[in-house]
Design a protein around this motif. Structure first.
Motif, short mmCIF file in Angstrom:
data_model
loop_
_atom_site.label_atom_id
_atom_site.label_comp_id
_atom_site.label_asym_id
_atom_site.label_seq_id
_atom_site.Cartn_x
_atom_site.Cartn_y
_atom_site.Cartn_z
N UNK A 201 0.84 -1.20 0.00
CA UNK A 201 0.00 0.00 0.00
C UNK A 201 0.87 1.25 0.00
N UNK A 202 0.39 2.28 -0.68
CA UNK A 202 1.08 3.55 -0.68
C UNK A 202 1.16 4.13 -2.09
N UNK A 203 2.23 4.83 -2.36
CA UNK A 203 2.40 5.44 -3.68
C UNK A 203 3.87 5.36 -4.08
N UNK A 204 4.07 5.17 -5.36
CA UNK A 204 5.40 5.21 -5.95
C UNK A 204 5.42 6.37 -6.93
N UNK A 205 6.39 7.24 -6.80
CA UNK A 205 6.52 8.38 -7.71
C UNK A 205 7.85 8.27 -8.44
N UNK A 206 7.79 8.05 -9.75
CA UNK A 206 8.99 8.03 -10.56
C UNK A 206 9.34 9.46 -10.94
N UNK A 207 10.58 9.84 -10.69
CA UNK A 207 11.02 11.17 -11.03
C UNK A 207 11.97 11.17 -12.22
N UNK A 208 12.35 12.33 -12.70
CA UNK A 208 13.27 12.42 -13.84
C UNK A 208 14.54 11.62 -13.59
N UNK A 209 14.90 10.78 -14.56
CA UNK A 209 16.09 9.94 -14.45
C UNK A 209 15.80 8.53 -14.00
N UNK A 210 14.63 8.29 -13.39
CA UNK A 210 14.23 6.91 -13.12
C UNK A 210 13.94 6.22 -14.45
N UNK A 211 13.85 4.91 -14.44
CA UNK A 211 13.81 4.14 -15.68
C UNK A 211 12.57 3.26 -15.72
N UNK A 212 12.01 3.09 -16.91
CA UNK A 212 10.90 2.16 -17.12
C UNK A 212 11.33 1.12 -18.14
N UNK A 213 11.31 -0.15 -17.74
CA UNK A 213 11.48 -1.28 -18.66
C UNK A 213 10.13 -1.97 -18.81
N UNK A 214 9.72 -2.38 -20.00
CA UNK A 214 10.56 -2.63 -21.18
C UNK A 214 10.74 -1.44 -22.12
N UNK A 215 10.32 -0.23 -21.75
CA UNK A 215 10.51 0.90 -22.65
C UNK A 215 12.00 1.22 -22.84
N UNK A 216 12.83 0.83 -21.83
CA UNK A 216 14.26 1.16 -21.85
C UNK A 216 14.44 2.66 -22.05
N UNK A 217 13.74 3.42 -21.23
CA UNK A 217 13.79 4.87 -21.36
C UNK A 217 13.77 5.51 -19.98
N UNK A 218 14.32 6.73 -19.92
CA UNK A 218 14.34 7.49 -18.68
C UNK A 218 13.07 8.32 -18.57
N UNK A 219 12.54 8.41 -17.36
CA UNK A 219 11.38 9.24 -17.09
C UNK A 219 11.81 10.71 -17.14
#
Length: 347
Positions: A201-219
């Protein structure tokens, strides 16, 4: 020829870590023309160590899908009982097609065969060659994680999520395997577990420089993920959030929104910047970055769970603080427990 012999030598070092010795049966699994140089190198390395090596080469698929497909768990081994039986005869399987999350891999492991996945570029294999010392640090971290009952992650971006830990084991990835039935991935260097099915439970906040796979890209702009009782219930933000939301919805699968594993990276030579300059492979270096927190959604079959969704999203988060039973392990993206710190990172 010199480059190939160098690669054989690198594979020999890896196989020594995996405990290959005279008389061991080493199988190499490949598909079509992909990674045939890897197959040849591992076969030669196994023979150098006195192993009985053999190659199971599957035909190419008509649509070209394979490792590059974004769907996990559905592999070229699906429905091929003869090939699975051949691989069960091995003491060690070198998997060059990436079987992770598949029932075929689980069946091969259950036979006692240890499995090593190898799909990353040769330069990364050399850079992130594992060591016994790395294994010892990750095993020590595994003892802490296995004993914990709660795990909490916070960050300056606004992440604040808590996992209740009562159900699933701790999985260690240190880059080699010498234990019957065990899987690992070269390169690697992290560990993880899963929260109770209804206990995240809670929240996850992706900020600039965090990564998303399988996009293989930086947020590039924040992604706000709300989690209730072990499921993603809301994803908000700008374009990056819309892209993630659309991708997960495309599977039309309620289990895509389940929370998968959580853990942290421990490889001191891994760099989060790797995917900015190297577009090959599947991003294991970025997942193993020292002190990153790896947050994941989707399937948890690797942990023994019942979520087998083909939608798996890994999200390495940087600059986070991770606590186990309120004791800090990672603080602001750096490992805080002296026994877990890499020698080069100790103050």
């Amino acid at each position: 020829m010199t480059a190939f012999l160098d690669f054989v030598g690198l594979c020999e070092k890896e196989l020594r870590l995996c405990g290959v010795r005279t008389g061991e049966r080493v199988a190499v699994l490949s598909q079509g023309t992909e990674r045939l140089d890897y197959a040849d190198a591992f076969l030669a390395a196994a023979r150098r160590l006195g192993g009985d090596a053999y190659h199971v080469r599957l035909p190419s698929t008509l649509n070209g899908a394979g490792l590059d497909s974004l769907v996990v768990g559905n592999t070229p081994l699906s429905g091929n009982a003869a090939a699975v039986d051949a691989l069960k005869q091995a003491d060690l399987l070198i998997d060059l097609i990436f079987l992770l999350f598949s029932p075929e891999q689980l069946a091969i492991q259950a036979s006692g065969t240890r499995v090593l996945s190898v799909v990353e570029p040769v330069a990364q294999l050399a850079k992130l060659l594992p060591t016994d010392g790395q294994r010892e640090r990750i095993e020590a971290a595994g003892e802490l994680l296995s004993a914990a009952r709660t795990l909490r992650v916070t960050s300056p971006h606004g992440t604040d999520v808590t996992y209740r830990l009562n159900t699933y084991p701790t999985i260690l990835e240190y880059g080699f395997t010498d234990t019957p039935g065990r899987w690992d991935h070269w390169p690697s260097g992290f560990l993880f577990t899963g929260g109770d099915d209804d206990g995240v439970d809670g929240r996850v906040v992706l900020g600039p420089g965090d990564i998303v796979f399988p996009f293989t890209s930086y947020v590039r702009e924040p992604i706000h993920i709300a989690i209730e009782h072990g499921r993603v219930v809301d994803i908000r933000g700008g374009f990056d959030a819309a892209l993630l939301r659309d991708y997960m919805a495309s599977f039309d699968d309620p289990d895509a929104y389940g929370i998968s594993h959580i853990g942290w990276g421990m490889h001191e030579n891994a760099r989060a910047s790797s995917i900015a300059v190297d577009f090959q492979g599947i991003g294991m270096e970025a997942r193993a970055t020292y002190g990153n927190v790896l947050f994941s959604t989707g399937p948890n079959g690797e942990l023994g769970g019942t979520n087998h969704s083909p939608c798996h999203v890994d999200m390495p988060l940087h600059g986070c603080t991770l606590t186990l039973d309120d004791e800090p392990v990672v603080v602001a993206g750096d490992i805080a427990v002296p026994a877990l710190q890499a020698p080069s990172r100790r103050r």
